[in-house]
Design an enzyme around this catalytic site. Structure first.
Site, PDB file in Angstrom:
ATOM      1  N   ASP A  65       0.820  -1.205   0.000  1.00 17.13           N
ATOM      2  CA  ASP A  65       0.000   0.000   0.000  1.00 17.13           C
ATOM      3  C   ASP A  65       0.853   1.254   0.000  1.00 17.13           C
ATOM      4  O   ASP A  65       0.350   2.350  -0.190  1.00 17.13           O
ATOM      5  CB  ASP A  65      -0.931   0.010   1.216  1.00 17.13           C
ATOM      6  CG  ASP A  65      -2.320  -0.453   0.847  1.00 17.13           C
ATOM      7  OD1 ASP A  65      -2.535  -0.743  -0.339  1.00 17.13           O
ATOM      8  OD2 ASP A  65      -3.181  -0.521   1.742  1.00 17.13           O
ATOM      9  N   ASP A  72     -11.259  -6.664  10.249  1.00 17.61           N
ATOM     10  CA  ASP A  72     -11.188  -8.094  10.505  1.00 17.61           C
ATOM     11  C   ASP A  72     -12.359  -8.598  11.356  1.00 17.61           C
ATOM     12  O   ASP A  72     -13.032  -9.566  11.004  1.00 17.61           O
ATOM     13  CB  ASP A  72      -9.844  -8.465  11.152  1.00 17.61           C
ATOM     14  CG  ASP A  72      -9.372  -7.421  12.142  1.00 17.61           C
ATOM     15  OD1 ASP A  72     -10.172  -6.526  12.480  1.00 17.61           O
ATOM     16  OD2 ASP A  72      -8.224  -7.502  12.607  1.00 17.61           O
TER      17      ASP A  72
HETATM   18  O1  LIG Z   1      -3.665   1.378   4.602  1.00 18.04           O
HETATM   19  C1  LIG Z   1      -3.205   0.363   5.115  1.00 18.04           C
HETATM   20  C2  LIG Z   1      -2.939   0.259   6.500  1.00 18.04           C
HETATM   21  C3  LIG Z   1      -2.409  -0.924   7.005  1.00 18.04           C
HETATM   22  N1  LIG Z   1      -2.127  -1.955   6.184  1.00 18.04           N
HETATM   23  C4  LIG Z   1      -1.519  -3.192   6.740  1.00 18.04           C
HETATM   24  O2  LIG Z   1      -2.294  -3.691   7.787  1.00 18.04           O
HETATM   25  C5  LIG Z   1      -1.475  -4.449   8.657  1.00 18.04           C
HETATM   26  C6  LIG Z   1      -1.781  -4.147  10.098  1.00 18.04           C
HETATM   27  O3  LIG Z   1      -1.367  -2.854  10.450  1.00 18.04           O
HETATM   28  P1  LIG Z   1      -0.611  -2.523  11.812  1.00 18.04           P
HETATM   29  O4  LIG Z   1      -0.340  -1.073  11.768  1.00 18.04           O
HETATM   30  O5  LIG Z   1       0.507  -3.449  12.060  1.00 18.04           O
HETATM   31  O6  LIG Z   1      -1.763  -2.735  12.863  1.00 18.04           O
HETATM   32  P2  LIG Z   1      -1.924  -3.796  14.048  1.00 18.04           P
HETATM   33  O7  LIG Z   1      -2.637  -3.096  15.111  1.00 18.04           O
HETATM   34  O8  LIG Z   1      -0.682  -4.480  14.405  1.00 18.04           O
HETATM   35  O9  LIG Z   1      -2.915  -4.815  13.315  1.00 18.04           O
HETATM   36  C7  LIG Z   1      -3.953  -5.554  13.884  1.00 18.04           C
HETATM   37  O10 LIG Z   1      -5.178  -4.864  13.807  1.00 18.04           O
HETATM   38  C8  LIG Z   1      -5.628  -4.527  12.480  1.00 18.04           C
HETATM   39  C9  LIG Z   1      -6.986  -3.933  12.614  1.00 18.04           C
HETATM   40  O11 LIG Z   1      -6.955  -2.805  13.398  1.00 18.04           O
HETATM   41  C10 LIG Z   1      -5.685  -5.736  11.592  1.00 18.04           C
HETATM   42  O12 LIG Z   1      -5.928  -5.311  10.286  1.00 18.04           O
HETATM   43  C11 LIG Z   1      -4.375  -6.456  11.634  1.00 18.04           C
HETATM   44  O13 LIG Z   1      -4.402  -7.596  10.850  1.00 18.04           O
HETATM   45  C12 LIG Z   1      -4.053  -6.824  13.072  1.00 18.04           C
HETATM   46  O14 LIG Z   1      -2.831  -7.513  13.149  1.00 18.04           O
HETATM   47  C13 LIG Z   1      -0.030  -4.143   8.305  1.00 18.04           C
HETATM   48  O15 LIG Z   1       0.558  -5.251   7.675  1.00 18.04           O
HETATM   49  C14 LIG Z   1      -0.166  -2.980   7.345  1.00 18.04           C
HETATM   50  O16 LIG Z   1       0.830  -3.002   6.396  1.00 18.04           O
HETATM   51  C15 LIG Z   1      -2.390  -1.886   4.837  1.00 18.04           C
HETATM   52  O17 LIG Z   1      -2.132  -2.821   4.092  1.00 18.04           O
HETATM   53  N2  LIG Z   1      -2.924  -0.715   4.331  1.00 18.04           N
END
Ligand SMILES: O=c1ccn([C@@H]2O[C@H](COP(=O)(O)OP(=O)(O)O[C@H]3O[C@H](CO)[C@@H](O)[C@H](O)[C@H]3O)[C@@H](O)[C@H]2O)c(=O)[nH]1
Ligand SMILES: [Mn+2]
Length: 769
Positions: free
Chosen positions: A150, A479
């Site tokens: 992204d 999710d």
């Molecule tokens: O515009 C975006 C924003 C995020 N991501 C991806 O989403 C994932 C999760 O983002 P992160 O910032 O690491 O958030 P976390 O809080 O660690 O993620 C948890 O919470 C999210 C929902 O809030 C879920 O989508 C994730 O799968 C879950 O692991 C990462 O791989 C990002 O690269 C995208 O692909 N596009």
């Protein structure tokens, strides 16, 4: 006889479902707590101080506030029982699976890795995840790894290009020596030099380090050098105008598993590897991660769409042509694994285990997805930010599984493809063709071009994507909402927590990041509660009531901030002002309060210890819970309200996965890092609550000692003293950061002055109530 055949049938299954027995004792215990809660409610209700008009000190209002808080705590406690009532574990039998089926016939798996920003999510982390996914013990012709970027960044593309070359050595190294974990970074960090294959070990390590050096220097410079650009056509997609928010769709097949060149150094085929950056334009919403996932999932459905259109409009003669196109997709594997870029596969055999669930002849056909817990590889012993949710992982999620479903947590989840597309279970026709590897004659370039059309901004316009199809849009926890929607369409799902962790990710290493993450989660979850996806409404008649309640344990994090905040504010203020709000020690009414408090905490400690936590770890959890509830959850509650009035918009703040050395050191020493907070207002509230309780405690004790209150009056204040004393004890590190520490992770004095100003203002106002 009947019983016996039943038993055999159980054994011939590919997995087993076991309910934890002896829950009777727990149920009796829970009933006693419930009784105590009821007594507390009755006490509050019967003793509302209406006639307290002799001195108008606002006791009535404080009382009401506590009554409402205790009511909320009680209700929430009842809701949390839903995830403890029936705990169910599953065990797959992968040997049976492999005995029964030819491995080649097991069906393809498409692995989606999502990344969004080359700075916050360093490409080295991303490719480690990609490399370990490529190295799964699974036939490579049935394995495809898609990287969704992204960030639309050529730095990430460069890293993936380097990784595609390195994989030709890494994958055969993994299989030859059967090593674990298969993320090179984690492997070299944890597994020492071994004499069994010293030569290979050293040479592969050197290759890895060279690649790492190249990638890190390119990322540090922020620019891919010209000679590197010449090595792959794909770089021509980037020009000086390409930005993260504005670029065409880019699809590049980096390794084509069908190709003769797509082999490793031993001559074996490699998994197909695809880079994808969906089109982004400033005027089109991109829906964050949900959008990225849907762009990947939709490959297949675009063709179905074409198929249907043609079916209607063209002669039946054309039909076979179309069918050829449908089946000649890039991969269209029946199973999809969804991974965040920092969650690397840690268990190379997990695909076989997961397929046991999906392929079980009797119980497998209605399983939509198999979710693994989120585990981390960078936790400290006592986990001072309470990142690991031991009891949640071991008990609560297994408790939800007792209701036949799992929470989809966004990463570490295997889906049956149809379930993600909005298909109702009742309409689902299992596809017997489990080997989707098509005899596609198109070249890589043709496939690249064909796929690009599916990843454009306009593709989803006026479609059901994000609504009835794919991941749900408009909610930061896409999710959870998606998982709920799938369950409501009649599918079952499984939560599986194997002995060897299936995936390991990066947990936040500063308080700020930890709180921002929890803010996004709690905000998104509360938004689900208030949207059409509210489990009690959306799920009514579709999923059982226990599951509806189970969802609410998480969806209601945000509003639970209010009762907690009331408690930790009212209690010190009333202490300072000498207003008693609880029964005195000698009264029988004291018992339910004491019992509810001691029993729930003793149980929670026992539960944490039995799940592998330490005492200090549990204590840290209590602190983090209080901090989260009074900051992250409060703000997400407020943001949800302002969003309802259209004052703000959904956002997705990406969790930062890089740390400076200074921060890392504090993290390893388990010293809370308050510093560098982008959200100083959260820290101000934290400091305010901490200081207020300290003042309240001191004030309360002084009142008893100096004014020499009699036994009755002082014992009336006892519970308030205990509440404040507990807050003070839990918050000891906060005082340390306020008054003693001077490092970068401490709390600045300006925040301290702001909180003191707040408290003075608050106390003045309190006098006017
Ligand atoms: O515009 C975006 C924003 C995020 N991501 C991806 O989403 C994932 C999760 O983002 P992160 O910032 O690491 O958030 P976390 O809080 O660690 O993620 C948890 O919470 C999210 C929902 O809030 C879920 O989508 C994730 O799968 C879950 O692991 C990462 O791989 C990002 O690269 C995208 O692909 N596009
Ligand atoms: Mn993450």
């Amino acid at each position: 006889m009947g019983e016996k055949s039943c038993e055999i049938e159980e054994r011939v299954g590919l997995f087993e479902r076991k309910e934890v027995r002896k829950r009777g004792v727990y149920k009796v215990f829970a009933s006693t707590i419930f009784a105590a809660i009821c007594f507390i409610w009755v006490y509050r209700f019967r003793n509302i101080p209406y006639d307290d008009d002799d001195d108008d000190d606002g006791r009535y209002w404080y009382w009401l506030l506590l009554f409402m808080s205790e009511f909320a705590f009680g209700l929430y406690w009842i809701i949390t029982q839903s995830v403890r009532w029936r705990i169910v574990y599953h065990t797959p039998f992968k040997h049976t699976l492999l005995n029964r089926y030819d491995e080649q016939k097991l069906g393809g798996v498409d692995i989606f890795v999502c990344t969004a920003d080359p700075i916050l999510e360093p490409p080295m982390i991303v490719i480690n995840t990609v490399l370990s996914a490529m190295a799964y013990n699974y036939p490579s012709n049935n394995l495809t790894v898609y990287l969704s970027d992204d960030g639309g960044s050529d730095l990430t593309f460069y890293a993936l290009f380097k990784a595609s070359i390195f994989s030709k050595h890494w994958v055969p190294f993994c299989t030859r020596f059967n090593i674990q974990p298969r993320s090179p970074e984690a492997y070299f960090a944890t597994q020492n030099y071994t004499t069994n294959f010293a030569q290979e070990w050293l040479s592969i390590k050197k290759l890895y380090e060279n690649m790492k050096r190249d990638i890190e220097s390119v990322v540090a410079n922020g620019k891919v050098p010209d000679d590197a650009r010449k090595q792959h056509n794909g770089f021509s997609e980037w020009n000086h105008k390409t930005t993260k928010q504005d670029h065409q769709s880019i699809v590049q097949i980096m390794i084509d598993g069908r190709d003769k060149n797509g082999v490793d150094e031993d001559g074996y085929g490699l998994a197909t590897l695809v880079y994808m950056a969906r089109e982004k334009r400033p005027n089109y919403p991109h829906h964050f991660k949900a959008g990225a996932m849907n762009a990947l999932v939709c490959h297949h459905y675009m063709y179905i769409y074409i198929y249907i259109c043609m079916y209607i409009y063209l002669l039946s003669l054309l039909m076979c042509l179309v069918q050829i196109r449908v089946s000649s997709e890039i991969t269209n594997a029946p199973y999809i694994l969804n991974l965040d870029c920092d969650m690397y596969p840690n268990n190379a055999d997990i695909i076989h285990e997961v397929l046991c669930f999906f392929m079980d002849e009797v119980k497998g056909h209605d399983i939509a997805y198999v979710q693994f817990p989120q585990n981390y590889n960078n936790l400290t012993n006592n986990d001072h930010y309470a990142n690991s949710c031991l009891a949640t992982d071991k008990l609560e999620l297994a408790g939800i599984c007792g209701h036949g479903a799992a929470l989809y947590c966004g990463t570490g989840c295997f889906h049956r493809r149809e379930s993600l597309s909005g298909t109702y279970f009742k309409d689902y026709l299992p596809n017997k063709d489990t080997n989707p590897k098509r005899e596609d004659k198109r070249t890589v370039n043709e496939l690249n071009e064909a796929s690009k059309a599916l990843a454009t901004c306009t593709f989803e316009k006026d479609t059901q994507w994000g609504k009835e199809m794919g991941l749900v849009y408009g909610i930061p926890v896409e999710d959870i909402a998606t998982g709920l929607a799938i369950s409501c369409r009649g599918w079952k799902s499984i939560y599986y927590n194997p002995e060897r962790k299936a995936f390991l990710g990066v947990a936040p290493t500063t308080l700020d990041v930890a709180l921002v993450q929890h803010k996004r989660w709690s905000e998104g979850m509360f938004q689900v509660f208030f949207s059409k996806y509210c489990p009690f409404i959306y799920g009514h008649g579709k999923i059982n009531f226990g599951l509806q309640m189970g969802y609410c344990v998480y969806l209601l994090w945000a509003p639970m901030s209010l009762p907690t905040l009331s408690y930790v504010i009212v209690s010190p203020i009333t202490l300072l002002r000498g207003i008693p709000l609880f029964p005195q020690l000698t009264s029988l009414w004291f018992l339910p309060f004491a019992y509810a408090f001691v029993a729930t905490n003793a149980y929670s400690l026992g539960e944490a210890l039995s799940c592998g936590s330490t005492i200090k770890g549990w204590w840290n959890l209590q602190r983090m819970r209080l901090i989260r509830r009074t900051t992250s959850y409060l703000f997400s509650f407020i943001d949800n309200i302002t969003k309802k009035f259209g004052l703000s918009q959904t956002n997705f703040v990406i969790t930062d996965k890089v740390v400076s050395e200074d921060v890392q050191k504090r993290y390893e020493q388990e010293v809370i890092d308050f510093g560098n907070s982008s959200n100083s207002i959260m820290l101000t509230i934290l400091a305010t609550v901490a200081l207020l309780n300290l003042f309240g405690l001191v004030g309360g004790i002084m009142r008893i000692v100096i004014m020499d209150l009699g036994f009755t009056s002082s014992s009336q204040l006892m519970i308030q003293i205990m509440v404040s004393a507990l807050v003070v004890m839990v918050y000891l590190p906060v005082y340390e950061a306020l008054f003693i520490r001077t490092d970068k992770g401490s709390i600045s004095s300006s925040i301290m002055f702001k909180s003191i100003a707040f408290i003075s203002l608050g106390c003045c106002l309190a006098h006017f109530i």
